[in-house]
Design a protein around this motif. Sequence first.
Motif, PDB file in Angstrom:
ATOM      1  N   ASN A 208    -114.520  64.683  -6.594  1.00  0.00           N
ATOM      2  CA  ASN A 208    -114.524  65.467  -5.350  1.00  0.00           C
ATOM      3  C   ASN A 208    -113.987  64.668  -4.157  1.00  0.00           C
ATOM      4  OD1 ASN A 208    -115.637  67.814  -6.508  1.00  0.00           O
ATOM      5  ND2 ASN A 208    -117.687  66.907  -6.413  1.00  0.00           N
ATOM      6  N   MET A 209    -112.935  63.882  -4.401  1.00  0.00           N
ATOM      7  CA  MET A 209    -112.304  63.116  -3.331  1.00  0.00           C
ATOM      8  C   MET A 209    -111.277  64.004  -2.630  1.00  0.00           C
ATOM      9  SD  MET A 209    -111.791  59.505  -5.362  1.00  0.00           S
ATOM     10  CE  MET A 209    -110.846  58.776  -4.020  1.00  0.00           C
ATOM     11  N   SER A 210    -111.216  63.885  -1.310  1.00  0.00           N
ATOM     12  CA  SER A 210    -110.235  64.683  -0.570  1.00  0.00           C
ATOM     13  C   SER A 210    -108.815  64.287  -0.933  1.00  0.00           C
ATOM     14  CB  SER A 210    -110.463  64.515   0.937  1.00  0.00           C
ATOM     15  OG  SER A 210    -110.366  63.141   1.298  1.00  0.00           O
ATOM     16  N   ALA A 211    -108.630  63.004  -1.239  1.00  0.00           N
ATOM     17  CA  ALA A 211    -107.326  62.502  -1.698  1.00  0.00           C
ATOM     18  C   ALA A 211    -107.581  61.480  -2.796  1.00  0.00           C
ATOM     19  CB  ALA A 211    -106.543  61.878  -0.547  1.00  0.00           C
ATOM     20  N   GLY A 212    -106.972  61.696  -3.955  1.00  0.00           N
ATOM     21  CA  GLY A 212    -107.227  60.815  -5.092  1.00  0.00           C
ATOM     22  C   GLY A 212    -106.509  59.490  -5.022  1.00  0.00           C
TER      23      GLY A 212
ATOM     24  N   ILE B  26    -101.987  62.947 -13.253  1.00  0.00           N
ATOM     25  CA  ILE B  26    -103.182  62.807 -14.081  1.00  0.00           C
ATOM     26  C   ILE B  26    -104.308  62.064 -13.348  1.00  0.00           C
ATOM     27  CG2 ILE B  26    -104.114  61.852 -16.225  1.00  0.00           C
ATOM     28  CD1 ILE B  26    -101.369  62.240 -17.470  1.00  0.00           C
ATOM     29  N   ILE B  27    -104.060  60.801 -12.957  1.00  0.00           N
ATOM     30  CA  ILE B  27    -105.137  59.966 -12.405  1.00  0.00           C
ATOM     31  C   ILE B  27    -105.580  60.473 -11.039  1.00  0.00           C
ATOM     32  CG2 ILE B  27    -105.791  57.627 -11.717  1.00  0.00           C
ATOM     33  CD1 ILE B  27    -103.735  56.572 -13.700  1.00  0.00           C
ATOM     34  N   VAL B  28    -104.634  60.702 -10.132  1.00  0.00           N
ATOM     35  CA  VAL B  28    -104.979  61.146  -8.775  1.00  0.00           C
ATOM     36  C   VAL B  28    -105.658  62.514  -8.820  1.00  0.00           C
ATOM     37  CG1 VAL B  28    -104.023  61.834  -6.548  1.00  0.00           C
ATOM     38  CG2 VAL B  28    -103.180  59.771  -7.687  1.00  0.00           C
ATOM     39  N   LYS B  29    -105.119  63.435  -9.614  1.00  0.00           N
ATOM     40  CA  LYS B  29    -105.723  64.764  -9.713  1.00  0.00           C
ATOM     41  C   LYS B  29    -107.112  64.701 -10.348  1.00  0.00           C
ATOM     42  CE  LYS B  29    -102.383  67.024  -7.838  1.00  0.00           C
ATOM     43  NZ  LYS B  29    -102.563  67.636  -6.498  1.00  0.00           N
ATOM     44  N   PHE B  30    -107.294  63.793 -11.288  1.00  0.00           N
ATOM     45  CA  PHE B  30    -108.613  63.619 -11.911  1.00  0.00           C
ATOM     46  C   PHE B  30    -109.636  63.176 -10.879  1.00  0.00           C
ATOM     47  CE2 PHE B  30    -111.755  60.808 -13.847  1.00  0.00           C
ATOM     48  CZ  PHE B  30    -112.298  61.639 -14.828  1.00  0.00           C
ATOM     49  N   PHE B  31    -109.276  62.226 -10.037  1.00  0.00           N
ATOM     50  CA  PHE B  31    -110.193  61.758  -8.994  1.00  0.00           C
ATOM     51  C   PHE B  31    -110.518  62.876  -8.003  1.00  0.00           C
ATOM     52  CE2 PHE B  31    -109.088  56.945  -9.270  1.00  0.00           C
ATOM     53  CZ  PHE B  31    -109.770  56.897 -10.476  1.00  0.00           C
ATOM     54  N   GLU B  32    -109.521  63.676  -7.682  1.00  0.00           N
ATOM     55  CA  GLU B  32    -109.749  64.754  -6.715  1.00  0.00           C
ATOM     56  C   GLU B  32    -110.677  65.833  -7.271  1.00  0.00           C
ATOM     57  OE1 GLU B  32    -105.421  64.412  -4.394  1.00  0.00           O
ATOM     58  OE2 GLU B  32    -105.840  66.090  -5.752  1.00  0.00           O
TER      59      GLU B  32
ATOM     60  N   SER C 251    -105.916  55.907  -4.296  1.00  0.00           N
ATOM     61  CA  SER C 251    -106.895  54.860  -4.016  1.00  0.00           C
ATOM     62  C   SER C 251    -106.524  53.584  -4.749  1.00  0.00           C
ATOM     63  CB  SER C 251    -108.298  55.309  -4.455  1.00  0.00           C
ATOM     64  OG  SER C 251    -108.314  55.551  -5.848  1.00  0.00           O
ATOM     65  N   VAL C 252    -107.247  52.510  -4.426  1.00  0.00           N
ATOM     66  CA  VAL C 252    -107.055  51.230  -5.105  1.00  0.00           C
ATOM     67  C   VAL C 252    -107.390  51.355  -6.583  1.00  0.00           C
ATOM     68  CG1 VAL C 252    -107.912  48.857  -5.262  1.00  0.00           C
ATOM     69  CG2 VAL C 252    -107.447  49.863  -3.026  1.00  0.00           C
ATOM     70  N   LEU C 253    -108.454  52.093  -6.904  1.00  0.00           N
ATOM     71  CA  LEU C 253    -108.843  52.271  -8.302  1.00  0.00           C
ATOM     72  C   LEU C 253    -107.772  53.018  -9.082  1.00  0.00           C
ATOM     73  CD1 LEU C 253    -110.918  51.938 -10.522  1.00  0.00           C
ATOM     74  CD2 LEU C 253    -112.042  54.026  -9.721  1.00  0.00           C
ATOM     75  N   ALA C 254    -107.195  54.049  -8.495  1.00  0.00           N
ATOM     76  CA  ALA C 254    -106.134  54.800  -9.171  1.00  0.00           C
ATOM     77  C   ALA C 254    -104.934  53.900  -9.449  1.00  0.00           C
ATOM     78  CB  ALA C 254    -105.715  55.992  -8.315  1.00  0.00           C
ATOM     79  N   ALA C 255    -104.555  53.090  -8.455  1.00  0.00           N
ATOM     80  CA  ALA C 255    -103.431  52.167  -8.639  1.00  0.00           C
ATOM     81  C   ALA C 255    -103.754  51.118  -9.697  1.00  0.00           C
ATOM     82  CB  ALA C 255    -103.093  51.496  -7.308  1.00  0.00           C
ATOM     83  N   SER C 256    -104.995  50.631  -9.726  1.00  0.00           N
ATOM     84  CA  SER C 256    -105.386  49.599 -10.693  1.00  0.00           C
ATOM     85  C   SER C 256    -105.378  50.140 -12.117  1.00  0.00           C
ATOM     86  CB  SER C 256    -106.775  49.052 -10.341  1.00  0.00           C
ATOM     87  OG  SER C 256    -106.771  48.449  -9.065  1.00  0.00           O
ATOM     88  N   ILE C 257    -105.872  51.359 -12.299  1.00  0.00           N
ATOM     89  CA  ILE C 257    -105.870  51.967 -13.632  1.00  0.00           C
ATOM     90  C   ILE C 257    -104.439  52.172 -14.122  1.00  0.00           C
ATOM     91  CG2 ILE C 257    -106.444  54.060 -14.916  1.00  0.00           C
ATOM     92  CD1 ILE C 257    -108.928  54.319 -13.155  1.00  0.00           C
ATOM     93  N   LEU C 258    -103.583  52.656 -13.244  1.00  0.00           N
ATOM     94  CA  LEU C 258    -102.183  52.858 -13.622  1.00  0.00           C
ATOM     95  C   LEU C 258    -101.500  51.530 -13.937  1.00  0.00           C
ATOM     96  CD1 LEU C 258     -99.825  54.854 -13.913  1.00  0.00           C
ATOM     97  CD2 LEU C 258     -99.341  54.522 -11.491  1.00  0.00           C
TER      98      LEU C 258
END
Length: 303
Positions: A150-154, A140-146, A156-163
């Motif tokens: 438009n990130m090449s890889a979702g 969910i989170i990583v795919k949303f960022f990608e 990230s620190v923000l993804a880990a922090s949200i989770l």
Amino acid sequence: MLEYFNTIKNNNAYIKEAIFSLFITIVSFLCIIVLAFIIFFIVKESIPILKHIGIYNFVFGKVWRPLAFGVSESYGIFYIILATIYTAMLSTLISLFIGIGFSIFLVFIANDFVRSFSLSLMDLIVAVPSVIYGFIGLVIIVKFFERVLNMSAGESVLAASILLSFMILPFIISTVTESMIVLKKSYNNVSISLGVDKWYMVLKLILPNSKNAILVGFILAVSRALGETMAVMMVIGNSLVFPRLLGKAETIASLIALEIGMAEVKSMHYSALFASGAVLMITLSIINIFVHFLKKYLLKLEL
């Protein structure tokens, strides 16, 4: 005769209380001994790397290259420490505001059924294995960022922090809600009789008197966030670079989990991983000490 039976009853109660007190004392003493042995073992295994490169170079070194034998071998965890603190603090700040708001909703808006169901759900969220959260974060989170950013890889620190903020939310909600329920019983009737608005009571009475519970929830949340391994490892990217909000990074817990299995026992790499664990313990202790003195300072301001 009645006095005789009362004396026997009192003696039995005293004996039971003494046995229970002795049992608690023994268990507490055993816990302290186990904790002391754990700390001793970690420090003992950390000494070789600290003697080899020194504490300063280990803590403030910026390059982690344990498998490059020879002159290019390096054991610096400064960026890893920054990523650990960055992720833990950001996730705690996110969950703190959401948790306080949700606690106010449960205590002052929701009915008894919703409150009971929500608190039970919080207990269920805590019981979910962290690897499940990791899969949810990847899907969910990583795919949303990608897709959206438009990130090449979702990862990230923000993804880990949200989770992480979702994982530690129950600690804050449970602690703050229990405190607010007690405070509501103390102030609600008086406020109604004086004609005080409910939200004025929440702002001026409930929230200021809930600060101790908020600090306790903060400590529990930070402790969980600093030590979380699997979920963070799956979404943070595990890159040994300077941590940025939308960039990859690696935490101490992730570092240990990823590399302890391939580290040769008694090698410098092995010792460096134990030293990293010691740094994580010290970091958590420093945060707890800081919050403790902050709590004392706030109490002095009240007096």
